[in-house]
Motif scaffolding. Structure first.
Motif, PDB file in Angstrom:
ATOM      1  N   MET A  36      53.846 -54.329 -48.811  1.00 17.05           N
ATOM      2  CA  MET A  36      55.159 -54.829 -48.407  1.00 17.05           C
ATOM      3  C   MET A  36      55.792 -55.576 -49.579  1.00 17.05           C
ATOM      4  O   MET A  36      55.144 -56.410 -50.212  1.00 17.05           O
ATOM      5  N   LYS A  37      57.067 -55.271 -49.856  1.00 18.51           N
ATOM      6  CA  LYS A  37      57.779 -55.935 -50.937  1.00 18.51           C
ATOM      7  C   LYS A  37      58.163 -57.349 -50.513  1.00 18.51           C
ATOM      8  O   LYS A  37      58.472 -57.605 -49.356  1.00 18.51           O
ATOM      9  N   LYS A  38      58.163 -58.254 -51.492  1.00 24.85           N
ATOM     10  CA  LYS A  38      58.573 -59.628 -51.239  1.00 24.85           C
ATOM     11  C   LYS A  38      59.861 -59.917 -52.015  1.00 24.85           C
ATOM     12  O   LYS A  38      60.052 -59.433 -53.123  1.00 24.85           O
ATOM     13  N   THR A  97      64.394 -54.234 -35.046  1.00 28.33           N
ATOM     14  CA  THR A  97      64.182 -53.647 -36.368  1.00 28.33           C
ATOM     15  C   THR A  97      62.957 -54.251 -37.040  1.00 28.33           C
ATOM     16  O   THR A  97      62.190 -53.559 -37.706  1.00 28.33           O
ATOM     17  N   MET A  98      62.756 -55.557 -36.876  1.00 29.08           N
ATOM     18  CA  MET A  98      61.581 -56.211 -37.466  1.00 29.08           C
ATOM     19  C   MET A  98      60.288 -55.688 -36.855  1.00 29.08           C
ATOM     20  O   MET A  98      59.252 -55.635 -37.525  1.00 29.08           O
ATOM     21  N   GLY A 126      59.877 -52.631 -35.961  1.00 24.99           N
ATOM     22  CA  GLY A 126      59.804 -51.205 -36.259  1.00 24.99           C
ATOM     23  C   GLY A 126      60.202 -50.308 -35.109  1.00 24.99           C
ATOM     24  O   GLY A 126      59.668 -49.214 -34.974  1.00 24.99           O
ATOM     25  N   VAL A 179      64.832 -56.124 -43.920  1.00 26.22           N
ATOM     26  CA  VAL A 179      63.622 -55.525 -43.331  1.00 26.22           C
ATOM     27  C   VAL A 179      63.352 -54.155 -43.943  1.00 26.22           C
ATOM     28  O   VAL A 179      62.210 -53.807 -44.261  1.00 26.22           O
ATOM     29  N   SER A 192      61.938 -54.582 -47.392  1.00 27.20           N
ATOM     30  CA  SER A 192      60.565 -55.100 -47.423  1.00 27.20           C
ATOM     31  C   SER A 192      59.547 -54.069 -46.963  1.00 27.20           C
ATOM     32  O   SER A 192      58.427 -54.019 -47.488  1.00 27.20           O
ATOM     33  N   THR A 193      59.892 -53.255 -45.974  1.00 23.17           N
ATOM     34  CA  THR A 193      58.926 -52.316 -45.392  1.00 23.17           C
ATOM     35  C   THR A 193      59.112 -50.874 -45.833  1.00 23.17           C
ATOM     36  O   THR A 193      58.261 -50.033 -45.536  1.00 23.17           O
ATOM     37  N   ASP A 194      60.235 -50.552 -46.501  1.00 17.20           N
ATOM     38  CA  ASP A 194      60.545 -49.171 -46.905  1.00 17.20           C
ATOM     39  C   ASP A 194      60.646 -48.233 -45.709  1.00 17.20           C
ATOM     40  O   ASP A 194      60.374 -47.037 -45.826  1.00 17.20           O
ATOM     41  N   VAL A 195      60.984 -48.758 -44.560  1.00 16.33           N
ATOM     42  CA  VAL A 195      61.127 -47.957 -43.343  1.00 16.33           C
ATOM     43  C   VAL A 195      62.473 -48.278 -42.721  1.00 16.33           C
ATOM     44  O   VAL A 195      62.740 -49.429 -42.350  1.00 16.33           O
ATOM     45  N   ASP A 196      63.330 -47.273 -42.625  1.00 20.95           N
ATOM     46  CA  ASP A 196      64.636 -47.421 -41.988  1.00 20.95           C
ATOM     47  C   ASP A 196      64.551 -46.790 -40.600  1.00 20.95           C
ATOM     48  O   ASP A 196      64.645 -45.571 -40.432  1.00 20.95           O
TER      49      ASP A 196
END
Length: 332
Positions: A1-3, A66-67, A69, A126, A129-133
């Motif tokens: 996860m990106k910060k 969204t947080m 997922g 979000v 950070s998660t690379d998930v849209d």
């Protein structure tokens, strides 16, 4: 996860503070407008909660989903558009003049726009950070489902005009596939970058093809390891030569002996078990007559071997030519 870096956090904070301020002023403006018309603070607070407040709640709900997922339901997405409209209609209905109608209709969009902006900004954080849209995945899944339905209807529906309409709708939906998907755009950019690098490699190879090649460096020679000497074995005495055997009668050309490894005419051939020839010959003997191509195809299929009709006819002719003692076709 990106910060998030420190600079990104500062920029996000500076962007969120004006949104909060604009939303606060919009809610306060709507509150004062309703108070001036009705003269009751409770009524004004309820009107603000019913318009701008609902928009804020829906934006927060979409953020939380969204947080976790999960995609947002249709009710939430539709409410983000209908709640500001309801607040504007409410302001227009309580206004007395045309100027007041315009001001009262635009005032709720301050808090509604702030709620929309904060929700969108949080969703993008979000996604970063998660690379998930999740929303893009939901839209692509819905478009793909509709494309599959219309493609199936365009191929199998009994009515011609329905097939034509479904084909047109499927082509229109393909143009909407992947719209607004940042992940897909990034993947397509990577593919394009790879092709650009490959093209540049080909161009440079064509331009620099006449350059002299570097001399090849010979690998270091490893000295051979000496082998230990081998002791010489004593010579074995040869047995005394015996007298040559007496000449035997040479058979004539017509009565020459047959080699042991040759097959006499009419002898049955030997096929390895599991081969197509063995399966066809065993079927031939079990039936007691010349099998048909359909019977051979079924037998080869049961043995898990290639069982086309051309293959069956070819193997039957081969077995029939090599084994002349097989029975002929069945009498009609």
């Amino acid at each position: 996860m990106k910060k998030l870096t420190r600079g990104q956090k500062i920029v996000l904070t500076l962007a969120a503070l004006p949104m909060i301020a604009v939303g606060g002023f919009g809610g306060w403006g709507t509150y004062t407008n309703i108070v001036s018309e009705f003269g009751r603070a409770a009524t004004a607070a309820g009107a603000v909660a019913a318009g701008e407040g609902v928009t804020l709640v829906l934006a927060l709900v979409m953020l939380v989903l969204t947080m976790f997922g999960q995609p947002s339901p249709t009710v939430v997405r539709a409410g983000l558009w209908l709640a500001p409209l309801a607040a504007s209609v409410m302001g227009v209905s309580v206004a007395d003049s045309l100027t007041e109608r315009i001001v009262y209709a635009l005032t709720p969009f301050g808090m509604c726009g702030a709620a929309e902006g904060l929700g969108l900004l949080a969703r993008r954080v979000v996604v970063y950070s998660t690379d998930v849209d999740v929303e893009a995945q939901r839209r692509n899944a819905a478009v793909l489902q509709r494309i599959a339905y219309h493609r199936a209807r365009a191929e199998r529906h009994p009515w011609k005009w329905v097939r034509k309409v479904s084909a047109l709708v499927a082509w229109r939906l393909i143009g909407r596939l992947g719209h607004g998907d940042a992940t897909l755009g990034s993947a397509l950019t990577d593919v394009q970058n790879t092709r650009v690098v490959a093209g540049a490699d080909v161009a440079l190879a064509a331009m620099l093809g006449g350059a002299p090649e570097l001399p090849a460096v010979a690998p270091p020679v490893t000295p051979a390891t000496p082998r230990p000497p081998v002791a010489a074995s004593p010579a074995t005495p040869k047995p005394p030569r015996s007298a040559p055997p007496a000449d035997t009668a040479t058979p004539s050309a017509t009565g020459s002996a047959t080699p042991t490894d040759a097959t006499n005419v009419g002898d049955e051939p030997r096929y390895e078990p599991g081969t197509p020839q063995h399966v066809v010959r065993e079927l031939w003997l079990s039936l007691g007559h010349r099998p048909t191509e359909g019977q051979i195809v079924n037998a080869l299929g049961d043995a898990q071997l290639p069982n086309s009709r051309a293959q069956a006819g070819k193997i039957r002719r081969q077995v029939e030519g090599e084994d002349t003692q097989l029975p002929g076709p069945r009498a009609a």
